[in-house]
Design a protein around this motif. Structure first.
Motif, mmCIF file in Angstrom:
data_model
loop_
_atom_site.group_PDB
_atom_site.id
_atom_site.type_symbol
_atom_site.label_atom_id
_atom_site.label_comp_id
_atom_site.label_asym_id
_atom_site.label_seq_id
_atom_site.Cartn_x
_atom_site.Cartn_y
_atom_site.Cartn_z
ATOM 1 N N VAL A 34 0.868 -1.209 -0.024
ATOM 2 C CA VAL A 34 -0.091 -0.072 0.085
ATOM 3 C C VAL A 34 0.859 1.214 0.076
ATOM 4 N N ARG A 35 2.059 1.443 0.844
ATOM 5 C CA ARG A 35 2.872 2.423 0.787
ATOM 6 C C ARG A 35 3.461 2.606 -0.494
ATOM 7 N N SER A 36 3.881 1.666 -1.265
ATOM 8 C CA SER A 36 4.448 1.945 -2.520
ATOM 9 C C SER A 36 3.285 2.611 -3.389
ATOM 10 N N LEU A 37 2.188 2.211 -3.381
ATOM 11 C CA LEU A 37 0.957 2.791 -4.194
ATOM 12 C C LEU A 37 0.515 4.152 -3.725
ATOM 13 N N LEU A 38 0.405 4.344 -2.528
ATOM 14 C CA LEU A 38 0.015 5.685 -2.058
ATOM 15 C C LEU A 38 0.821 6.951 -2.369
ATOM 16 N N ASN A 39 2.224 6.815 -2.498
ATOM 17 C CA ASN A 39 3.070 7.777 -2.794
ATOM 18 C C ASN A 39 4.006 7.566 -4.080
ATOM 19 N N ALA A 40 3.608 8.084 -4.912
ATOM 20 C CA ALA A 40 4.578 7.792 -6.376
ATOM 21 C C ALA A 40 6.084 8.297 -6.158
ATOM 22 N N GLN A 41 6.056 9.166 -5.184
ATOM 23 C CA GLN A 41 7.534 9.811 -5.006
ATOM 24 C C GLN A 41 8.326 8.767 -3.806
ATOM 25 N N SER A 42 7.769 7.776 -3.436
ATOM 26 C CA SER A 42 8.464 7.018 -2.456
ATOM 27 C C SER A 42 9.296 5.844 -3.349
ATOM 28 N N ILE A 168 -7.393 -2.154 -0.860
ATOM 29 C CA ILE A 168 -7.631 -1.785 0.344
ATOM 30 C C ILE A 168 -6.482 -0.888 0.700
ATOM 31 N N ARG A 169 -7.016 0.261 1.108
ATOM 32 C CA ARG A 169 -6.191 1.460 1.603
ATOM 33 C C ARG A 169 -6.339 1.826 3.251
ATOM 34 N N GLY A 170 -7.432 1.584 3.946
ATOM 35 C CA GLY A 170 -7.401 1.672 5.151
ATOM 36 C C GLY A 170 -6.710 0.918 5.960
ATOM 37 N N PHE A 171 -5.978 1.347 7.264
ATOM 38 C CA PHE A 171 -5.241 0.298 7.907
ATOM 39 C C PHE A 171 -6.215 -0.730 8.668
ATOM 40 N N LEU A 172 -7.311 -0.246 9.083
ATOM 41 C CA LEU A 172 -8.112 -1.363 9.728
ATOM 42 C C LEU A 172 -8.505 -2.563 8.734
ATOM 43 N N MET A 173 -9.133 -1.926 7.546
ATOM 44 C CA MET A 173 -9.209 -2.830 6.464
ATOM 45 C C MET A 173 -8.208 -3.917 6.136
ATOM 46 N N SER A 174 -6.806 -3.198 6.144
ATOM 47 C CA SER A 174 -5.860 -4.190 5.502
ATOM 48 C C SER A 174 -5.383 -5.098 7.043
ATOM 49 N N LEU A 175 -5.850 -4.521 8.041
ATOM 50 C CA LEU A 175 -5.545 -5.649 9.223
ATOM 51 C C LEU A 175 -6.578 -6.711 9.175
ATOM 52 N N LEU A 241 1.997 4.629 6.288
ATOM 53 C CA LEU A 241 1.661 3.528 6.128
ATOM 54 C C LEU A 241 0.402 3.194 7.427
ATOM 55 N N VAL A 242 0.604 4.050 8.337
ATOM 56 C CA VAL A 242 -0.415 3.625 9.410
ATOM 57 C C VAL A 242 -1.629 4.403 9.224
ATOM 58 N N LEU A 243 -1.735 5.605 8.559
ATOM 59 C CA LEU A 243 -2.814 6.288 8.424
ATOM 60 C C LEU A 243 -3.528 6.263 6.952
ATOM 61 N N GLY A 244 -2.742 5.897 5.955
ATOM 62 C CA GLY A 244 -3.270 5.249 4.530
ATOM 63 C C GLY A 244 -3.678 6.704 3.801
ATOM 64 N N GLU A 245 -4.924 6.623 3.089
ATOM 65 C CA GLU A 245 -5.353 7.663 2.266
ATOM 66 C C GLU A 245 -5.329 8.832 2.634
ATOM 67 N N ARG A 246 -5.664 9.198 4.019
ATOM 68 C CA ARG A 246 -5.867 10.304 4.497
ATOM 69 C C ARG A 246 -4.552 11.243 4.431
ATOM 70 N N THR A 247 -3.629 10.748 5.110
ATOM 71 C CA THR A 247 -2.001 11.138 4.904
ATOM 72 C C THR A 247 -1.895 11.686 3.508
ATOM 73 N N SER A 248 -2.229 10.656 2.648
ATOM 74 C CA SER A 248 -1.695 10.942 1.271
ATOM 75 C C SER A 248 -2.562 12.017 0.843
ATOM 76 N N ALA A 249 -3.904 12.117 1.074
ATOM 77 C CA ALA A 249 -4.569 13.132 0.431
ATOM 78 C C ALA A 249 -4.111 14.614 1.087
ATOM 79 N N ARG A 250 -3.752 14.639 2.374
ATOM 80 C CA ARG A 250 -3.139 15.787 2.839
ATOM 81 C C ARG A 250 -1.749 16.409 2.090
ATOM 82 N N GLN A 251 -0.860 15.202 1.620
ATOM 83 C CA GLN A 251 0.051 15.522 1.041
ATOM 84 C C GLN A 251 -0.174 16.038 -0.435
#
Length: 276
Positions: A34-42, A168-175, A241-251
């Motif tokens: 998920v981390r590799s997909l959320l941020n293209a700059q990673s 799946i992006r959310g932490f709880l869903m991934s869990l 990695l922990v917060l998922g899409e919401r952090t990505s959206a803020r970035q």
């Protein structure tokens, strides 16, 4: 003669511990993907590699923790070290192939089918290669129906895990997905073990196989377990990695005070009218 096979020598201890390790590896692997997909700059390659290694180590560790509970009453059991290590390499490598296919080509039906089949066959291959590392005073046989069923479960589990990783992006869903993945991987293992039968050779002396399996397995399990703990530290200290899409959206959102156009104030409008 046929040996008396027991896969639960220590009761529920080994199945529960094995399941938890499968869940841990799955959870870490899915979050890294998920981390590799959320941020293209990673560093995508690095995150995918870490995810593949986490899933592979989790599956391998699950298998051999469960095998600590494997016991044949008529003969002692030990393991060949080289074959055991080779099974770990196979697990990480083949899971990596599936992870990189999905990580770089998305989650189309064809991509998931190919990646899931490759990864599932690799997981099954790791299981039966690990079984080939067994050394005992007898011959191991397999029920073909049980073997085929275990391979199908492995392919299904791998496909579902890869689909979860890219959907799946959310932490709880991934869990939750990792808990389901742990059930599937454990189910594949014990389905394969239910297909096992042992034909024991002459039992005179009764100690042909030498030392307890824990004398080899416990030290070898230490490395993958430490790796999973370190991977867990990397995951927990990365907020994306922990917060998922919401952090990505803020970035991705424009920062306050950026160059976005602002409505002119009434003083600036009045001043421009006087100048005219």
């Amino acid at each position: 003669m046929d040996g008396t096979v027991d896969g639960f020598r220590y009761g529920a201890v080994t199945p529960v511990a094995a399941y938890l390790m499968a869940c841990l590896g799955g959870a870490l692997g899915l979050r890294c993907i998920v981390r590799s997909l959320l941020n293209a700059q990673s560093w995508k390659t690095g995150w995918l590699a870490l995810g593949a290694a986490s899933i592979g180590c989790g599956i391998w560790t699950m298998h051999f923790i469960a095998m600590i509970g494997f016991h044949v009453e008529e003969t002692r059991v030990r393991y060949d070290a080289a074959t055991t290590v080779l099974s770990l390499v196979v697990a990480v490598t083949v899971v990596g192939v599936g992870v990189f296919i999905v990580g770089h080509h998305g989650a189309s039906a064809v991509t998931l089918a190919v990646a899931g089949a490759v990864t599932g066959l690799g997981v099954a291959g790791m299981h039966y290669l690990g079984m080939a590392a067994l050394r005992l005073n007898g011959d191991i046989g397999y029920d073909p129906v049980g073997v085929v069923l275990s391979v199908l479960i492995a392919i299904g589990a791998a496909t579902a895990a890869l689909w979860s990783a890219v959907t799946i992006r959310g932490f709880l869903m991934s869990l939750g997905a990792s808990l389901v993945m742990g059930v599937a991987v454990s189910g594949m293992h014990y389905t394969g073990m239910a297909a096992v039968s042992v034909h024991v050779h002459d039992t005179t002396g009764g100690t042909w196989a030498g030392e307890s399996p824990t004398s080899l397995l416990l030290p070898m399990l230490l490395g993958p377990v430490v790796f999973l703990l370190l991977a867990g530290a990397v995951v927990m200290f990365d907020p994306l990695l922990v917060l998922g899409e919401r952090t990505s959206a803020r970035q991705d959102a424009p920062a306050t005070g950026s160059t976005a156009p602002r409505r002119p104030s009434w003083r600036a409008t009045a001043s421009s009218r006087r100048e005219r």
